[in-house]
Design a protein around this motif. Sequence first.
Motif, PDB file in Angstrom:
ATOM      1  N   ARG A  46       0.683  -1.195   0.162  1.00  0.00           N
ATOM      2  CA  ARG A  46       0.108   0.081   0.008  1.00  0.00           C
ATOM      3  C   ARG A  46       0.745   1.316  -0.051  1.00  0.00           C
ATOM      4  NH1 ARG A  46      -2.574  -0.150   6.120  1.00  0.00           N
ATOM      5  NH2 ARG A  46      -0.642   0.136   7.263  1.00  0.00           N
ATOM      6  N   GLY A  47       2.177   1.189  -0.114  1.00  0.00           N
ATOM      7  CA  GLY A  47       3.150   2.384  -0.244  1.00  0.00           C
ATOM      8  C   GLY A  47       3.384   2.917   1.014  1.00  0.00           C
ATOM      9  N   ASP A  48       3.469   2.188   2.326  1.00  0.00           N
ATOM     10  CA  ASP A  48       3.940   2.777   3.550  1.00  0.00           C
ATOM     11  C   ASP A  48       5.507   3.041   3.286  1.00  0.00           C
ATOM     12  OD1 ASP A  48       1.570   2.426   4.129  1.00  0.00           O
ATOM     13  OD2 ASP A  48       1.671   0.597   5.453  1.00  0.00           O
ATOM     14  N   GLN A  49       5.629   3.968   4.150  1.00  0.00           N
ATOM     15  CA  GLN A  49       7.121   4.743   4.306  1.00  0.00           C
ATOM     16  C   GLN A  49       7.405   4.926   5.602  1.00  0.00           C
ATOM     17  OE1 GLN A  49       7.315   8.283   1.676  1.00  0.00           O
ATOM     18  NE2 GLN A  49       6.903   7.009  -0.326  1.00  0.00           N
ATOM     19  N   VAL A  50       8.617   4.313   6.113  1.00  0.00           N
ATOM     20  CA  VAL A  50       9.248   4.641   7.331  1.00  0.00           C
ATOM     21  C   VAL A  50      10.905   5.109   7.075  1.00  0.00           C
ATOM     22  CG1 VAL A  50       9.921   3.504   9.672  1.00  0.00           C
ATOM     23  CG2 VAL A  50       7.758   3.033   8.490  1.00  0.00           C
ATOM     24  N   ALA A  51      11.121   6.247   7.768  1.00  0.00           N
ATOM     25  CA  ALA A  51      12.485   6.686   7.772  1.00  0.00           C
ATOM     26  C   ALA A  51      12.833   6.828   9.134  1.00  0.00           C
ATOM     27  CB  ALA A  51      12.526   8.154   6.918  1.00  0.00           C
ATOM     28  N   VAL A  52      13.947   6.278   9.580  1.00  0.00           N
ATOM     29  CA  VAL A  52      14.448   6.733  10.841  1.00  0.00           C
ATOM     30  C   VAL A  52      15.926   6.973  10.785  1.00  0.00           C
ATOM     31  CG1 VAL A  52      15.184   5.373  13.163  1.00  0.00           C
ATOM     32  CG2 VAL A  52      13.022   4.781  11.990  1.00  0.00           C
ATOM     33  N   GLU A  53      16.271   8.251  11.097  1.00  0.00           N
ATOM     34  CA  GLU A  53      17.695   8.610  11.094  1.00  0.00           C
ATOM     35  C   GLU A  53      18.522   9.104  12.260  1.00  0.00           C
ATOM     36  OE1 GLU A  53      19.228   8.505   8.182  1.00  0.00           O
ATOM     37  OE2 GLU A  53      17.559   8.031   6.685  1.00  0.00           O
ATOM     38  N   ASN A  54      19.728   8.929  12.188  1.00  0.00           N
ATOM     39  CA  ASN A  54      20.309   9.433  13.525  1.00  0.00           C
ATOM     40  C   ASN A  54      20.919  10.507  13.480  1.00  0.00           C
ATOM     41  OD1 ASN A  54      23.477   8.622  14.852  1.00  0.00           O
ATOM     42  ND2 ASN A  54      21.960   9.568  15.978  1.00  0.00           N
ATOM     43  N   ILE A  55      20.378  11.557  13.811  1.00  0.00           N
ATOM     44  CA  ILE A  55      20.699  13.258  13.766  1.00  0.00           C
ATOM     45  C   ILE A  55      21.214  13.538  15.044  1.00  0.00           C
ATOM     46  CG2 ILE A  55      19.980  15.515  13.028  1.00  0.00           C
ATOM     47  CD1 ILE A  55      18.174  14.103  11.180  1.00  0.00           C
ATOM     48  N   MET A  56      22.287  14.461  15.235  1.00  0.00           N
ATOM     49  CA  MET A  56      22.853  14.855  16.370  1.00  0.00           C
ATOM     50  C   MET A  56      21.824  16.274  16.765  1.00  0.00           C
ATOM     51  SD  MET A  56      24.909  12.942  17.872  1.00  0.00           S
ATOM     52  CE  MET A  56      25.708  11.443  17.448  1.00  0.00           C
ATOM     53  N   PHE A  57      21.105  16.063  17.790  1.00  0.00           N
ATOM     54  CA  PHE A  57      20.304  17.211  18.075  1.00  0.00           C
ATOM     55  C   PHE A  57      21.151  18.638  18.434  1.00  0.00           C
ATOM     56  CE2 PHE A  57      16.405  14.881  19.207  1.00  0.00           C
ATOM     57  CZ  PHE A  57      16.366  14.380  18.015  1.00  0.00           C
ATOM     58  N   ASP A  58      20.877  19.796  18.250  1.00  0.00           N
ATOM     59  CA  ASP A  58      21.496  20.927  18.825  1.00  0.00           C
ATOM     60  C   ASP A  58      21.337  21.277  20.116  1.00  0.00           C
ATOM     61  OD1 ASP A  58      22.924  23.170  18.979  1.00  0.00           O
ATOM     62  OD2 ASP A  58      21.517  24.575  17.940  1.00  0.00           O
ATOM     63  N   ARG A  59      22.481  20.709  21.104  1.00  0.00           N
ATOM     64  CA  ARG A  59      22.130  20.959  22.507  1.00  0.00           C
ATOM     65  C   ARG A  59      23.195  22.140  23.256  1.00  0.00           C
ATOM     66  NH1 ARG A  59      19.319  16.800  24.512  1.00  0.00           N
ATOM     67  NH2 ARG A  59      19.189  14.923  23.210  1.00  0.00           N
ATOM     68  N   SER A  60      23.425  23.115  22.075  1.00  0.00           N
ATOM     69  CA  SER A  60      24.350  24.166  22.496  1.00  0.00           C
ATOM     70  C   SER A  60      24.059  24.979  23.968  1.00  0.00           C
ATOM     71  CB  SER A  60      24.693  25.121  21.709  1.00  0.00           C
ATOM     72  OG  SER A  60      23.640  25.636  21.027  1.00  0.00           O
ATOM     73  N   SER A  61      22.475  25.418  23.581  1.00  0.00           N
ATOM     74  CA  SER A  61      21.733  25.956  24.735  1.00  0.00           C
ATOM     75  C   SER A  61      22.005  25.205  26.035  1.00  0.00           C
ATOM     76  CB  SER A  61      20.348  26.395  24.481  1.00  0.00           C
ATOM     77  OG  SER A  61      19.652  25.400  24.247  1.00  0.00           O
ATOM     78  N   TYR A  62      21.654  23.936  25.817  1.00  0.00           N
ATOM     79  CA  TYR A  62      21.395  23.033  27.102  1.00  0.00           C
ATOM     80  C   TYR A  62      22.840  22.922  27.834  1.00  0.00           C
ATOM     81  CZ  TYR A  62      21.486  18.758  29.822  1.00  0.00           C
ATOM     82  OH  TYR A  62      21.501  17.828  30.886  1.00  0.00           O
ATOM     83  N   TRP A  63      24.027  22.650  27.053  1.00  0.00           N
ATOM     84  CA  TRP A  63      25.270  22.743  27.578  1.00  0.00           C
ATOM     85  C   TRP A  63      25.768  23.910  28.084  1.00  0.00           C
ATOM     86  CZ3 TRP A  63      25.369  18.066  27.597  1.00  0.00           C
ATOM     87  CH2 TRP A  63      25.487  17.209  26.587  1.00  0.00           C
ATOM     88  N   GLU A  64      25.271  25.208  27.710  1.00  0.00           N
ATOM     89  CA  GLU A  64      25.627  26.145  28.332  1.00  0.00           C
ATOM     90  C   GLU A  64      24.739  26.540  29.522  1.00  0.00           C
ATOM     91  OE1 GLU A  64      27.526  29.889  28.491  1.00  0.00           O
ATOM     92  OE2 GLU A  64      27.624  28.331  27.084  1.00  0.00           O
ATOM     93  N   SER A  65      23.654  25.970  29.379  1.00  0.00           N
ATOM     94  CA  SER A  65      22.755  26.324  31.142  1.00  0.00           C
ATOM     95  C   SER A  65      23.536  25.353  31.581  1.00  0.00           C
ATOM     96  CB  SER A  65      21.207  25.788  30.614  1.00  0.00           C
ATOM     97  OG  SER A  65      21.255  24.420  30.150  1.00  0.00           O
ATOM     98  N   LEU A  66      23.853  24.189  31.328  1.00  0.00           N
ATOM     99  CA  LEU A  66      24.767  23.213  32.355  1.00  0.00           C
ATOM    100  C   LEU A  66      25.844  23.955  32.953  1.00  0.00           C
ATOM    101  CD1 LEU A  66      24.160  20.472  33.595  1.00  0.00           C
ATOM    102  CD2 LEU A  66      25.708  19.475  31.633  1.00  0.00           C
ATOM    103  N   ARG A  67      26.657  24.509  31.930  1.00  0.00           N
ATOM    104  CA  ARG A  67      27.884  25.093  32.603  1.00  0.00           C
ATOM    105  C   ARG A  67      27.310  26.362  33.436  1.00  0.00           C
ATOM    106  NH1 ARG A  67      29.359  24.530  26.781  1.00  0.00           N
ATOM    107  NH2 ARG A  67      31.018  23.021  26.437  1.00  0.00           N
ATOM    108  N   GLU A  68      26.309  26.982  32.848  1.00  0.00           N
ATOM    109  CA  GLU A  68      26.212  28.109  33.788  1.00  0.00           C
ATOM    110  C   GLU A  68      25.623  27.590  35.521  1.00  0.00           C
ATOM    111  OE1 GLU A  68      25.532  32.189  34.800  1.00  0.00           O
ATOM    112  OE2 GLU A  68      26.437  31.145  33.087  1.00  0.00           O
ATOM    113  N   GLU A  69      24.920  26.689  35.066  1.00  0.00           N
ATOM    114  CA  GLU A  69      24.422  25.909  36.652  1.00  0.00           C
ATOM    115  C   GLU A  69      25.616  25.558  37.445  1.00  0.00           C
ATOM    116  OE1 GLU A  69      21.655  22.333  37.898  1.00  0.00           O
ATOM    117  OE2 GLU A  69      21.933  22.722  35.779  1.00  0.00           O
ATOM    118  N   PHE A  70      26.387  24.848  36.631  1.00  0.00           N
ATOM    119  CA  PHE A  70      27.974  24.801  37.561  1.00  0.00           C
ATOM    120  C   PHE A  70      28.554  25.814  38.183  1.00  0.00           C
ATOM    121  CE2 PHE A  70      27.194  20.435  35.786  1.00  0.00           C
ATOM    122  CZ  PHE A  70      27.659  19.520  36.764  1.00  0.00           C
ATOM    123  N   ARG A  71      28.532  26.709  37.204  1.00  0.00           N
ATOM    124  CA  ARG A  71      29.207  28.118  37.667  1.00  0.00           C
ATOM    125  C   ARG A  71      28.500  28.474  38.722  1.00  0.00           C
ATOM    126  NH1 ARG A  71      29.016  29.539  32.149  1.00  0.00           N
ATOM    127  NH2 ARG A  71      30.933  29.082  31.114  1.00  0.00           N
TER     128      ARG A  71
END
Length: 565
Positions: free
Chosen positions: A436-461
Amino acid sequence: MDFLTRLFNQAKELFDKLERPKKIIIGAVAAAICISFVVLFSVSSGESNVVLFSELTADDFGQVTKKLDEMNIYYSTTGSTSILVRPKERDVILTKLAQEKMIPKGIPGWKLFDLTKWTETDREIDVKYMRALRDEIKRHIEALSNIEKADVEVAITEDSLYTDQKSNYTSAVTVYLAPGYDKLSQKEVKGIIYLVSRAVGNRLPPENVTVTDEFGKIISDFDDELDRAKAEFDIMQFRKKIEERARVKLLKDIREGLERIYSPDRIQIVRLNMEFNWDKISEEQEEYSPIVMVPDDPKTPYSERKVTKSLTVSEKNTEEHFQGHGFNPEGPAGTESNTPPGYKASDDQFAKYDKKEKIVNHALNKTKRKIDRDPYDITKVSVAIAIDGVQALPRLSNGEYDLDPTKKPVQTKLSEDELKQAENIVKKAINFDDSRGDQVAVENIMFDRSSYWESLREEFRKREQMKRILLAALIGVIALFVGFILFRALSKELERRRRAREEQLALEQQRMREAALRAAEEEGIDVELSLEERARLELQESAMNLAKERPDDVAQLLRTWLAEE
């Protein structure tokens, strides 16, 4: 005759012998009997009342009887449904009631069939049936609160002998609104149309019913296109809700399944699209299968099932054999045959005829199915999912995070096997169907977590800064506490020294005063002491005497004073 005469004379003699009161009583009884017979004969000889109206409703019965009372017309009733009047007055009463518009709505309806005639034809029965049906419909419409009166006519069309199609009936309805109602709504008009159509049957479709008001204006001529458009819009909205509900459910199932394997922040379903088919499908299947003679035993590893293609239900065999001369037709007996000479010459030819016929009826297993498909089918499913790899900040040798912003996070991608496993999980979740033409696409993409890392560094500071602030505050509190203790110790020491100096000074003054007093006493000089000095002197003497008598108590008192200071 003589017997009657003697009987009359005897009765007369007995009556004459009675007393006067008894004679009066007997005369009164005889007179009452005579009067009763006269009244009875007069009533029975008169004409009986006839029915004016019968089977009236409570409202019609009350209105008609009230009007008859106003007109001073004699009438009698049977229960609360029938009114009886004199035969000669019936026509006059009907005329007067008609002038006052007080004739009740007497609709025979199905009562037309209460009396039947053996001379009735089929046509008369059909007409009577339609009259009864029309009157019942009329009664039903007039029972509505917003209809005061209604007229119903149904036109019966005859079927043609030269066609198989039946011609439909037509109907005309005129309604008179009750006081207080200006017009009928569209739904009310539709209700009257369908009431008439359903009452007559399938020969009268709703579009063949015309409804008019009391002024002859057609009120059933409205366009249903808007209603159909609204209905289609409602159906579309309902279908969209069902589709969205199915999509959300499938999306939730996929997300929950993947979140149990990966952390929720690493899953991102980019898109989930589902196509639906709302075509209604109803099919009938007829299958033929062989007849099972011996069923299979599930306990054995091999099959004992034996089948046969069919069973013989009936069989017919016919055989015919003939040989010899054929039949030569001739004329009646005793007359010369008119067979041609050539045919007679060929009559000696030998004929042979043979016939075989065999008819066998077989029975098969026959299965009939009527299948109604689901209200909708999923024709295609498309899913696009992005999965983040494993990302973390670099750590120091002691296991703590390295908060250096110049250092990049450590990123680990998913392997091909892990992506394949995730894809298989999603396919199973959506019932993947390649046809019936079903389509499934699963890809490995590195999410942009720069804001998370910055918040983590700021939290440690902030945490390190808070530690330093708490340490400085603790040191300050300790220093303040030590300073307070030193201040208290110095204060007590200075106070002690001040009191010691004052006591020493007071003691010296006391000694000098005592020495002066002794010198004065030795020289014999009277010295006048003040009240305070005299009280202090007496107090000193008392203290000295007490110290001599009870030295232990005085020592305890002095220790108590010193402890308080």
